[in-house]
Structures are given as C-alpha cells and as structure tokens.
Design a protein around this motif. Structure first.
Motif, PDB file in Angstrom:
ATOM      1  N   ALA A   2       0.793  -1.176  -0.018  1.00  0.00           N
ATOM      2  CA  ALA A   2      -0.023  -0.130   0.216  1.00  0.00           C
ATOM      3  C   ALA A   2       0.878   1.193   0.026  1.00  0.00           C
ATOM      4  N   THR A   3       0.230   2.216  -0.671  1.00  0.00           N
ATOM      5  CA  THR A   3       1.134   3.488  -0.881  1.00  0.00           C
ATOM      6  C   THR A   3       0.290   4.338   0.310  1.00  0.00           C
ATOM      7  N   TYR A   4       0.922   5.092   0.848  1.00  0.00           N
ATOM      8  CA  TYR A   4      -0.059   6.205   1.550  1.00  0.00           C
ATOM      9  C   TYR A   4       0.268   7.601   1.245  1.00  0.00           C
ATOM     10  N   LYS A   5      -0.735   8.403   1.342  1.00  0.00           N
ATOM     11  CA  LYS A   5      -0.827   9.785   0.916  1.00  0.00           C
ATOM     12  C   LYS A   5      -0.488  10.638   1.923  1.00  0.00           C
ATOM     13  N   GLU A   6       0.447  11.887   1.925  1.00  0.00           N
ATOM     14  CA  GLU A   6       0.340  12.756   2.942  1.00  0.00           C
ATOM     15  C   GLU A   6      -0.782  13.392   3.406  1.00  0.00           C
ATOM     16  N   PHE A   7      -0.961  13.719   4.696  1.00  0.00           N
ATOM     17  CA  PHE A   7      -2.294  14.103   5.407  1.00  0.00           C
ATOM     18  C   PHE A   7      -2.806  15.438   4.381  1.00  0.00           C
ATOM     19  N   TRP A   8      -1.886  16.504   3.963  1.00  0.00           N
ATOM     20  CA  TRP A   8      -2.110  17.573   3.414  1.00  0.00           C
ATOM     21  C   TRP A   8      -2.823  17.379   1.892  1.00  0.00           C
ATOM     22  N   LYS A   9      -2.287  16.295   1.307  1.00  0.00           N
ATOM     23  CA  LYS A   9      -2.984  15.965  -0.022  1.00  0.00           C
ATOM     24  C   LYS A   9      -4.268  15.127   0.186  1.00  0.00           C
ATOM     25  N   VAL A  10      -4.597  14.639   1.082  1.00  0.00           N
ATOM     26  CA  VAL A  10      -5.954  13.975   1.470  1.00  0.00           C
ATOM     27  C   VAL A  10      -6.877  15.335   1.727  1.00  0.00           C
ATOM     28  N   LEU A  11      -6.504  15.974   2.660  1.00  0.00           N
ATOM     29  CA  LEU A  11      -7.106  17.141   2.942  1.00  0.00           C
ATOM     30  C   LEU A  11      -7.386  17.955   1.847  1.00  0.00           C
ATOM     31  N   ILE A  12      -6.515  18.380   1.102  1.00  0.00           N
ATOM     32  CA  ILE A  12      -6.803  19.106  -0.193  1.00  0.00           C
ATOM     33  C   ILE A  12      -7.942  18.428  -1.253  1.00  0.00           C
ATOM     34  N   ASN A  13      -7.747  17.086  -1.373  1.00  0.00           N
ATOM     35  CA  ASN A  13      -8.566  16.250  -2.047  1.00  0.00           C
ATOM     36  C   ASN A  13     -10.014  16.360  -1.577  1.00  0.00           C
ATOM     37  N   ASN A  14     -10.241  16.074  -0.220  1.00  0.00           N
ATOM     38  CA  ASN A  14     -11.451  16.142   0.262  1.00  0.00           C
ATOM     39  C   ASN A  14     -12.078  17.899   0.274  1.00  0.00           C
ATOM     40  N   LEU A  15     -11.191  18.748   0.394  1.00  0.00           N
ATOM     41  CA  LEU A  15     -11.813  20.143   0.134  1.00  0.00           C
ATOM     42  C   LEU A  15     -12.229  20.471  -1.325  1.00  0.00           C
ATOM     43  N   ILE A  16     -11.477  19.694  -2.238  1.00  0.00           N
ATOM     44  CA  ILE A  16     -12.117  19.803  -3.661  1.00  0.00           C
ATOM     45  C   ILE A  16     -13.652  19.200  -3.796  1.00  0.00           C
ATOM     46  N   ASN A  17     -13.568  18.052  -3.182  1.00  0.00           N
ATOM     47  CA  ASN A  17     -14.857  17.330  -3.211  1.00  0.00           C
ATOM     48  C   ASN A  17     -16.010  18.122  -2.520  1.00  0.00           C
ATOM     49  N   THR A  18     -15.734  18.477  -1.494  1.00  0.00           N
ATOM     50  CA  THR A  18     -16.618  19.380  -0.508  1.00  0.00           C
ATOM     51  C   THR A  18     -17.079  20.726  -1.259  1.00  0.00           C
ATOM     52  N   ALA A  19     -15.996  21.587  -1.589  1.00  0.00           N
ATOM     53  CA  ALA A  19     -16.219  22.546  -2.403  1.00  0.00           C
ATOM     54  C   ALA A  19     -17.007  22.289  -3.693  1.00  0.00           C
ATOM     55  N   SER A  20     -16.719  21.481  -4.416  1.00  0.00           N
ATOM     56  CA  SER A  20     -17.414  21.288  -5.824  1.00  0.00           C
ATOM     57  C   SER A  20     -18.872  20.668  -5.244  1.00  0.00           C
ATOM     58  N   LEU A  21     -19.152  20.111  -4.419  1.00  0.00           N
ATOM     59  CA  LEU A  21     -20.644  19.636  -4.126  1.00  0.00           C
ATOM     60  C   LEU A  21     -21.170  20.802  -3.564  1.00  0.00           C
ATOM     61  N   SER A  22     -20.725  21.499  -2.798  1.00  0.00           N
ATOM     62  CA  SER A  22     -21.447  22.592  -2.236  1.00  0.00           C
ATOM     63  C   SER A  22     -21.699  23.812  -3.069  1.00  0.00           C
ATOM     64  N   LEU A  23     -20.704  23.977  -4.082  1.00  0.00           N
ATOM     65  CA  LEU A  23     -21.288  25.056  -5.197  1.00  0.00           C
ATOM     66  C   LEU A  23     -22.112  24.522  -6.039  1.00  0.00           C
ATOM     67  N   LEU A  24     -22.205  23.241  -6.419  1.00  0.00           N
ATOM     68  CA  LEU A  24     -23.212  22.620  -7.287  1.00  0.00           C
ATOM     69  C   LEU A  24     -24.698  22.740  -6.583  1.00  0.00           C
ATOM     70  N   MET A  25     -24.641  22.236  -5.301  1.00  0.00           N
ATOM     71  CA  MET A  25     -25.737  22.424  -4.514  1.00  0.00           C
ATOM     72  C   MET A  25     -26.215  23.820  -4.444  1.00  0.00           C
ATOM     73  N   PHE A  26     -25.358  24.610  -4.315  1.00  0.00           N
ATOM     74  CA  PHE A  26     -25.849  26.046  -4.101  1.00  0.00           C
ATOM     75  C   PHE A  26     -26.475  26.713  -5.261  1.00  0.00           C
ATOM     76  N   PHE A  27     -25.832  26.412  -6.292  1.00  0.00           N
ATOM     77  CA  PHE A  27     -26.490  26.915  -7.780  1.00  0.00           C
ATOM     78  C   PHE A  27     -27.726  26.233  -7.896  1.00  0.00           C
ATOM     79  N   LEU A  28     -27.736  24.933  -7.820  1.00  0.00           N
ATOM     80  CA  LEU A  28     -29.310  24.235  -7.555  1.00  0.00           C
ATOM     81  C   LEU A  28     -30.247  24.977  -6.754  1.00  0.00           C
ATOM     82  N   ALA A  29     -29.737  25.111  -5.532  1.00  0.00           N
ATOM     83  CA  ALA A  29     -30.735  25.651  -4.606  1.00  0.00           C
ATOM     84  C   ALA A  29     -31.235  27.143  -4.964  1.00  0.00           C
ATOM     85  N   ARG A  30     -30.201  27.954  -5.752  1.00  0.00           N
ATOM     86  CA  ARG A  30     -30.642  29.336  -6.089  1.00  0.00           C
ATOM     87  C   ARG A  30     -31.471  29.103  -7.276  1.00  0.00           C
ATOM     88  N   LEU A  31     -31.238  28.090  -8.051  1.00  0.00           N
ATOM     89  CA  LEU A  31     -32.492  28.075  -8.959  1.00  0.00           C
ATOM     90  C   LEU A  31     -33.539  27.744  -8.838  1.00  0.00           C
TER      91      LEU A  31
END
Length: 149
Positions: A2-31
């Motif tokens: 197994a290869t392990y990722k550094e914590f900051w890489k996992v954090l950035i990847n999760n921030l990408i997921n959270t930000a993209s889902l939040s923005l998509l849901m916000f635009f849908l909610a605004r519509l």
C-alpha cells in the motif's frame, strides 16, 4: 504494498470534493429558491459527508486490511476453500460492505433532506434531481481528476 498519501494531500482532495458539491448544490438551490444561503448548503454537505468518514473507518481499519490480505491470494489462485476461518473472514468482509452501503444511502438521505430544507422545497422530484446531480458531479470529478496525487 500500500502507498500512503500525506495528510495535506488527502485534506486538499477532500476540500475539492466538499467545495465542488457545495457549489453545485448552492447553484441548484438558487435556481429553485432565490433566498437560499450558501452557509445552509455548506452545512448540509458537511453533515452528509460525515457518513463518508464512517465508511472510511469501516473499510480502512487494520482488522479488515488483515482479512483482505489473507483472502486475496486464495482468490487470485482460485483456491478458496469454505473452511471455518475463510468463512469467518468472508462474513466480516460482507458485514463491512453492507455497512458501507448503508452509510452511502444515509449520505444521500441526509443530503436530500437537508437540501430540501435549505431550498425550501416540498417536491419529491427535487430529491431525484439532487441525487442525479451528485452522481453526475462524481462522474465529472472522476473523469477530470482535479486531485493531487
């Protein structure tokens, strides 16, 4: 191995997921409802994504890793024998998989219910739209791979 990722890489990847889902849901909610607030949508997304942490804990724990490492060679060789030890390991794997599926369903349930509140909706088809948009976003993120390796 197994290869392990550094914590900051996992954090950035999760921030990408959270930000993209939040923005998509916000635009849908605004519509759907012009008075929707971003903080409401972000709260819903963060609470729903807590289930993903539970999935990670269920699937990536040392006991399950040890179980899968014991089963994989016999699966590759095609020599799985239904002895007591193998059956016990398969039961644990099945339990973890079912638990992960339950948490995925609960993720979508929390996301739909929270978004319907955030966008002041009482229509059932809005839930279907939320689920479809989430799945499409996941496919788009999977195709474009904006993550840090």
């Amino acid at each position: 191995m197994a290869t392990y990722k550094e914590f900051w890489k996992v954090l950035i990847n999760n921030l990408i997921n959270t930000a993209s889902l939040s923005l998509l849901m916000f635009f849908l909610a605004r519509l759907i409802y012009a008075k929707s607030r971003f903080i409401d949508v972000l709260t819903v997304v963060l609470i729903a994504q807590a289930n993903l942490v539970c999935i990670a804990l269920a699937l990536f724990n040392p006991m399950l890793k040890e179980t899968t490492q014991a089963i994989i060679p016999s699966m590759v060789n095609g020599t799985i024998k239904p002895d007591e030890g193998m059956l016990n390991q398969l039961v644990w794997l099945s339990f973890a998989a079912i638990l992960a599926l339950v948490f995925i369903l609960f993720f979508f349930f929390l996301l739909v219910q929270g978004m319907k509140i955030a966008m002041n909706s009482k229509k059932g088809y809005h839930g279907i739209i939320i689920i479809l948009m989430t799945l499409l976003l996941d496919a788009l993120l999977w195709i474009t791979r904006p993550y840090i390796n």
